[in-house]
Each structure stands twice: as structure tokens, then as C-alpha cells.
Design a protein around this motif. Structure first.
Motif, PDB file in Angstrom:
ATOM      1  N   ILE A   1      43.366  26.239  40.519  1.00  0.00           N
ATOM      2  CA  ILE A   1      44.119  27.597  40.607  1.00  0.00           C
ATOM      3  C   ILE A   1      44.226  28.425  39.534  1.00  0.00           C
ATOM      4  O   ILE A   1      44.964  27.952  38.582  1.00  0.00           O
ATOM      5  CB  ILE A   1      45.460  27.590  41.552  1.00  0.00           C
ATOM      6  N   VAL A   2      43.512  29.454  39.369  1.00  0.00           N
ATOM      7  CA  VAL A   2      43.480  30.295  38.139  1.00  0.00           C
ATOM      8  C   VAL A   2      44.143  31.602  38.313  1.00  0.00           C
ATOM      9  O   VAL A   2      44.986  32.033  37.417  1.00  0.00           O
ATOM     10  CB  VAL A   2      42.028  30.414  37.696  1.00  0.00           C
ATOM     11  N   GLY A   3      43.967  32.213  39.310  1.00  0.00           N
ATOM     12  CA  GLY A   3      44.651  33.580  39.636  1.00  0.00           C
ATOM     13  C   GLY A   3      45.586  33.463  40.863  1.00  0.00           C
ATOM     14  O   GLY A   3      45.183  32.742  41.871  1.00  0.00           O
TER      15      GLY A   3
ATOM     16  N   ILE B   1      38.252  34.170  37.588  1.00  0.00           N
ATOM     17  CA  ILE B   1      39.010  35.562  37.873  1.00  0.00           C
ATOM     18  C   ILE B   1      40.483  35.049  37.651  1.00  0.00           C
ATOM     19  O   ILE B   1      41.250  34.396  38.416  1.00  0.00           O
ATOM     20  CB  ILE B   1      39.058  35.861  39.324  1.00  0.00           C
ATOM     21  N   PRO B   2      41.006  34.982  36.420  1.00  0.00           N
ATOM     22  CA  PRO B   2      42.255  34.319  36.108  1.00  0.00           C
ATOM     23  C   PRO B   2      43.380  35.191  36.331  1.00  0.00           C
ATOM     24  O   PRO B   2      44.626  34.864  36.105  1.00  0.00           O
ATOM     25  CB  PRO B   2      42.185  34.029  34.541  1.00  0.00           C
ATOM     26  N   SER B   3      43.084  36.510  36.657  1.00  0.00           N
ATOM     27  CA  SER B   3      44.342  37.524  36.878  1.00  0.00           C
ATOM     28  C   SER B   3      44.159  38.295  38.285  1.00  0.00           C
ATOM     29  O   SER B   3      42.962  38.632  38.565  1.00  0.00           O
ATOM     30  CB  SER B   3      44.162  38.726  35.768  1.00  0.00           C
ATOM     31  N   LEU B   4      45.087  37.953  38.977  1.00  0.00           N
ATOM     32  CA  LEU B   4      45.222  38.783  40.294  1.00  0.00           C
ATOM     33  C   LEU B   4      46.416  39.449  40.232  1.00  0.00           C
ATOM     34  O   LEU B   4      47.574  39.049  39.703  1.00  0.00           O
ATOM     35  CB  LEU B   4      45.320  37.877  41.376  1.00  0.00           C
ATOM     36  N   LEU B   5      46.537  40.940  40.659  1.00  0.00           N
ATOM     37  CA  LEU B   5      47.501  41.708  40.709  1.00  0.00           C
ATOM     38  C   LEU B   5      47.727  42.717  42.181  1.00  0.00           C
ATOM     39  O   LEU B   5      46.690  43.023  42.427  1.00  0.00           O
ATOM     40  CB  LEU B   5      47.612  42.708  39.793  1.00  0.00           C
TER      41      LEU B   5
ATOM     42  N   ASN C   1      47.551  45.322  51.349  1.00  0.00           N
ATOM     43  CA  ASN C   1      46.234  44.853  51.126  1.00  0.00           C
ATOM     44  C   ASN C   1      45.472  45.271  49.742  1.00  0.00           C
ATOM     45  O   ASN C   1      44.088  44.810  49.592  1.00  0.00           O
ATOM     46  CB  ASN C   1      45.098  45.532  52.453  1.00  0.00           C
ATOM     47  N   TRP C   2      46.041  45.866  48.931  1.00  0.00           N
ATOM     48  CA  TRP C   2      45.423  46.461  47.591  1.00  0.00           C
ATOM     49  C   TRP C   2      45.622  45.196  46.775  1.00  0.00           C
ATOM     50  O   TRP C   2      46.770  44.726  46.247  1.00  0.00           O
ATOM     51  CB  TRP C   2      45.862  47.674  46.981  1.00  0.00           C
ATOM     52  N   LEU C   3      44.505  44.577  46.145  1.00  0.00           N
ATOM     53  CA  LEU C   3      44.511  43.690  45.168  1.00  0.00           C
ATOM     54  C   LEU C   3      43.657  43.795  44.171  1.00  0.00           C
ATOM     55  O   LEU C   3      42.290  44.412  44.197  1.00  0.00           O
ATOM     56  CB  LEU C   3      43.941  42.183  46.014  1.00  0.00           C
ATOM     57  N   ALA C   4      43.863  43.567  42.921  1.00  0.00           N
ATOM     58  CA  ALA C   4      42.922  43.748  41.886  1.00  0.00           C
ATOM     59  C   ALA C   4      42.917  42.573  41.044  1.00  0.00           C
ATOM     60  O   ALA C   4      43.672  41.589  41.256  1.00  0.00           O
ATOM     61  CB  ALA C   4      43.679  45.074  40.770  1.00  0.00           C
ATOM     62  N   GLY C   5      41.965  42.411  40.168  1.00  0.00           N
ATOM     63  CA  GLY C   5      41.687  41.406  39.469  1.00  0.00           C
ATOM     64  C   GLY C   5      40.878  41.479  38.072  1.00  0.00           C
ATOM     65  O   GLY C   5      40.003  42.594  37.882  1.00  0.00           O
ATOM     66  N   VAL C   6      40.813  40.591  37.287  1.00  0.00           N
ATOM     67  CA  VAL C   6      40.150  40.551  36.088  1.00  0.00           C
ATOM     68  C   VAL C   6      39.057  39.371  36.132  1.00  0.00           C
ATOM     69  O   VAL C   6      39.667  38.249  36.231  1.00  0.00           O
ATOM     70  CB  VAL C   6      41.019  40.504  34.830  1.00  0.00           C
ATOM     71  N   ALA C   7      37.827  39.743  35.913  1.00  0.00           N
ATOM     72  CA  ALA C   7      36.881  38.774  36.255  1.00  0.00           C
ATOM     73  C   ALA C   7      35.805  38.475  35.091  1.00  0.00           C
ATOM     74  O   ALA C   7      35.756  39.470  34.417  1.00  0.00           O
ATOM     75  CB  ALA C   7      35.921  39.258  37.434  1.00  0.00           C
TER      76      ALA C   7
ATOM     77  N   LEU D   1      40.313  36.618  27.670  1.00  0.00           N
ATOM     78  CA  LEU D   1      41.454  37.226  28.544  1.00  0.00           C
ATOM     79  C   LEU D   1      42.035  35.865  29.478  1.00  0.00           C
ATOM     80  O   LEU D   1      41.214  35.266  30.118  1.00  0.00           O
ATOM     81  CB  LEU D   1      40.971  38.340  29.301  1.00  0.00           C
ATOM     82  N   TYR D   2      43.209  35.801  29.572  1.00  0.00           N
ATOM     83  CA  TYR D   2      43.967  34.732  30.438  1.00  0.00           C
ATOM     84  C   TYR D   2      44.451  35.389  31.624  1.00  0.00           C
ATOM     85  O   TYR D   2      44.199  36.515  31.834  1.00  0.00           O
ATOM     86  CB  TYR D   2      45.127  33.882  29.490  1.00  0.00           C
ATOM     87  N   GLY D   3      45.338  34.489  32.472  1.00  0.00           N
ATOM     88  CA  GLY D   3      45.837  34.987  33.597  1.00  0.00           C
ATOM     89  C   GLY D   3      47.105  35.722  33.367  1.00  0.00           C
ATOM     90  O   GLY D   3      47.800  35.828  32.632  1.00  0.00           O
ATOM     91  N   SER D   4      47.418  36.854  34.453  1.00  0.00           N
ATOM     92  CA  SER D   4      48.474  37.627  34.405  1.00  0.00           C
ATOM     93  C   SER D   4      48.539  38.214  35.946  1.00  0.00           C
ATOM     94  O   SER D   4      47.739  38.201  36.525  1.00  0.00           O
ATOM     95  CB  SER D   4      48.036  39.010  33.579  1.00  0.00           C
ATOM     96  N   ILE D   5      49.915  38.468  36.088  1.00  0.00           N
ATOM     97  CA  ILE D   5      50.353  38.917  37.357  1.00  0.00           C
ATOM     98  C   ILE D   5      51.072  40.081  37.088  1.00  0.00           C
ATOM     99  O   ILE D   5      51.939  40.486  38.128  1.00  0.00           O
ATOM    100  CB  ILE D   5      50.902  38.102  38.421  1.00  0.00           C
ATOM    101  N   THR D   6      51.275  40.471  35.841  1.00  0.00           N
ATOM    102  CA  THR D   6      52.439  41.213  35.326  1.00  0.00           C
ATOM    103  C   THR D   6      52.158  42.751  35.509  1.00  0.00           C
ATOM    104  O   THR D   6      51.000  43.455  35.140  1.00  0.00           O
ATOM    105  CB  THR D   6      52.780  41.080  33.972  1.00  0.00           C
ATOM    106  N   ARG D   7      53.188  43.508  36.226  1.00  0.00           N
ATOM    107  CA  ARG D   7      52.872  44.909  36.241  1.00  0.00           C
ATOM    108  C   ARG D   7      54.390  45.531  35.828  1.00  0.00           C
ATOM    109  O   ARG D   7      55.351  44.879  35.931  1.00  0.00           O
ATOM    110  CB  ARG D   7      52.793  45.619  37.757  1.00  0.00           C
ATOM    111  N   ASP D   8      54.262  46.879  35.168  1.00  0.00           N
ATOM    112  CA  ASP D   8      55.692  47.388  34.813  1.00  0.00           C
ATOM    113  C   ASP D   8      56.075  48.271  35.791  1.00  0.00           C
ATOM    114  O   ASP D   8      55.387  48.614  36.720  1.00  0.00           O
ATOM    115  CB  ASP D   8      55.455  47.950  33.344  1.00  0.00           C
TER     116      ASP D   8
END
Length: 321
Positions: free
Chosen positions: A188-190, A235-239, A245-251, A285-292
Motif C-alpha cells: 500500500i503506497v497511497g 502513486i504514493p500520494s492520495l488526497l 468523490n473527488w480524489l487527487a494523486g501524485v503519479a 516525491l514520497y507519499g502524502s495525505i496532507t492538506r491545509d
């Protein structure tokens, strides 16, 4: 809001101050995410890789440590020393979990009773998942790898309740990237938590799964397909971007090229655009789930500094842009 960084100290210095630093001990990394508990503390784990064998036959010499730091006072507290390296931390509310390797050892810290429990989930051939998931009920979801009679490895997602009773064991057909060895798969990466209570995660190859909790019984685990519209991608980052239903990711589809993906899980509509790293070289780039609070997201990693060195890198992405 202040546009400023504050140094909260380092693990080795805190071990020494607590009288816990063993002669020769090092700490190569804080690999885990930093998880807010329901008690106002931030929980994370440190680990070392000295002496470990990547086939899973030897533990890291110095094992792992579970820590917490208070979000307001910046006070550190050491909670647990483990013989396993601790690669990931997860939790929502009362129960904080840490995942150790090898063999996917799950630790639970009860923030109310101050007690620790432990269970061996199981893994194989030096595999360790970089992440796992816990939900608001105090349930934890951890990958398990099993060697079948024909020598092949199968993967499943095991659900534990707050008493570490095993509730379910759901096959994950797209967990492993078959083009890589079992030990080189990151599991599990993201991962991301959606407003409606669903949790989603990506496997090493970029396959998207959802977890839908149901009362105190087993959750429903469902495969949703490849997150990248072109198929396999790391895809290590999911946000979660708001709404259910809106999902973003870094691939990453090529070694150093990263893309920003926004998807509507309800309709399947997906948009892909390159991430501008400002001309930096050898970016990872590594994984993140962080929003401000302004809706901006943060993705960490490194970039080249000189010929053979790296420097820390933090990207701030404004999805509205």
C-alpha cells in the motif's frame, strides 16, 4: 498561516535525553506518517536499517521506536521500543497502530488505557507494506502475504477490530506488481480518507481499492480499477479534495517524471497534468495525505544537491490552479 518552519528536534537527541540511547544506535529515518490522535498528540515511528536483511531473515539491529509529540507544547514522549523496524503508523481517535517488519507485526497503542497489544499478521519473501489503514472504529487493515503450495505468493487485506480479533481476510488480486520481486513491492503506497467515511488506497502498481465500513462488522473491500487512466503507475500520494468523490494523486510513470491526477470516483472522469518541479534535478516525491485549511496540499521528497547529494524538498500544490 505564518509561512514559517519550526524545528521540533531529532530522534537521536530525544533518545539520549530519555536515557534510552544504546551504544552505537542510529536512526536512519522517520518513515511513518505523523498521525494526530484524539488526545491532541501527534504519533509517529522512527526506525533504523542497520543489520537487516532484505529477504526478511534478519531484523534491523536497533529495531523501532514509537513516539508522540504534543501539537501545542512540542513535548516529546517515548512510548515503545520494538525489535522490528517500524515503517508505518495509522490511527483515528483512541487507537494508534504501528506496523513492524519483518512479517507484518501490528502494534496497537491505546491512548486512554496506555496499553500496548501486538499481533503478527504475516508476510513473505522480505515484503513490507509502506502503509496500512485504520478507521474511526479503531479497526486496522493490514496486508498479508501467503506462500501457496505452488510456490506463488498471494495477497489479502486483513481487518482487525479494536481488540485485535481478526474479522476478515479479503483477497487483493492487484496488490503485487508481478514485474517486480515480492520484496521490491511497496504494498500500500497511497491512501486517503473520504468525507463519507470510505477509505481508498493504491497498490504498488497503482490499482485503486476502497474500504467501506459497516457497523462493527467486517468492512467491504472493493477494487475500483487503475487510478491512472493509462494503467499501471506508482502513486504514493492520495488526497481527498472535498466532496465524497473527488480524489487527487501524485503519479510516477517514468523514473523522474511526476503527474498530478484528479478523478471523480462517481463518474470516472479523470484529468492528468505534469507537475512543475521548477527545474530541480533527480526529484523523488514520497507519499502524502496532507492538506491545509486553505485547501492546498503538500508533497515531500528530495532533489539533487551537487553531484552526489540530495536536499529535502516540499511542494505546495494549489488544486484550484
Amino acid at each position: 498561516m505564518a509561512d514559517a518552519w519550526h524545528d521540533h528536534g531529532g530522534v537521536v537527541d530525544r533518545l539520549k535525553a530519555a536515557g534510552l540511547l544504546r551504544e552505537g544506535e542510529g536512526r536512519i529515518k522517520i518513515h511513518s506518517k505523523i498521525v494526530p490522535g484524539g488526545d491532541g498528540w501527534l504519533y509517529f515511528a522512527s526506525t533504523d536499517e542497520d543489520g537487516e536483511r532484505e529477504d526478511g531473515s534478519a531484523l534491523p539491529r536497533w529495531g523501532g521506536h514509537l513516539w508522540r509529540i504534543h501539537s501545542k507544547t512540542r513535548t516529546w514522549e517515548h512510548l515503545l521500543t520494538t525489535p522490528e523496524g517500524l515503517v508505518a503508523v495509522s490511527g483515528v481517535g483512541r487507537y494508534i497502530y504501528a506496523l513492524g517488519y519483518w512479517d507484518h507485526v501490528l502494534y496497537q497503542y491505546d491512548t486512554v488505557e496506555k496499553q500496548v497489544k501486538r499481533v503478527v499478521v504475516g508476510s513473505a519473501k522480505g515484503h513490507v507494506s509502506r502503509n496500512f489503514i485504520a478507521d474511526v472504529r479503531g479497526h486496522a487493515f493490514v496486508p498479508r502475504l501467503t506462500i501457496r503450495k505452488n510456490g506463488l505468493v498471494s495477497a489479502s487485506l486483513v481487518e482487525y477490530d479494536q481488540d485485535l480479533n481478526e474479522l476478515a481476510d479479503t483477497p487483493l488480486d492487484y496488490y503485487l506488481d508481478k514485474e517486480r520481486s515480492t520484496g521490491m513491492n511497496h504494498g500500500i503506497v497511497g491512501l486517503a480518507y473520504l468525507p463519507d467515511g470510505r477509505m481508498v488506497f493504491t497498490s504498488h502498481a497503482g490499482y485503486l481499492y476502497s474500504i467501506q465500513a459497516s457497523g462493527n462488522g467486517p468492512a467491504l473491500v472493493t477494487g475500483l480499477g487503475w487510478f491512472h487512466p493509462n494503467g499501471k503507475s506508482y502513486i504514493p500520494s492520495l488526497l481527498s479534495l472535498g466532496g465524497d468523490n473527488w480524489l487527487a494523486g501524485v503519479a510516477r510513470r517514468r523514473p523522474r517524471d511526476f503527474e498530478w491526477i484528479v478523478s471523480d470516483l462517481a463518474s470516472g472522469d479523470t484529468a492528468v497534468s505534469p507537475i512543475d518541479t521548477g527545474g530541480l534535478q533527480r526529484v523523488l516525491l514520497y507519499g502524502s495525505i496532507t492538506r491545509d485549511n486553505a485547501g492546498r496540499v503538500y508533497v515531500g521528497g528530495w532533489a539533487a544537491e551537487g553531484t552526489n547529494n540530495q536536499r529535502p524538498l516540499m511542494l505546495q500544490i494549489a488544486p484550484a490552479d
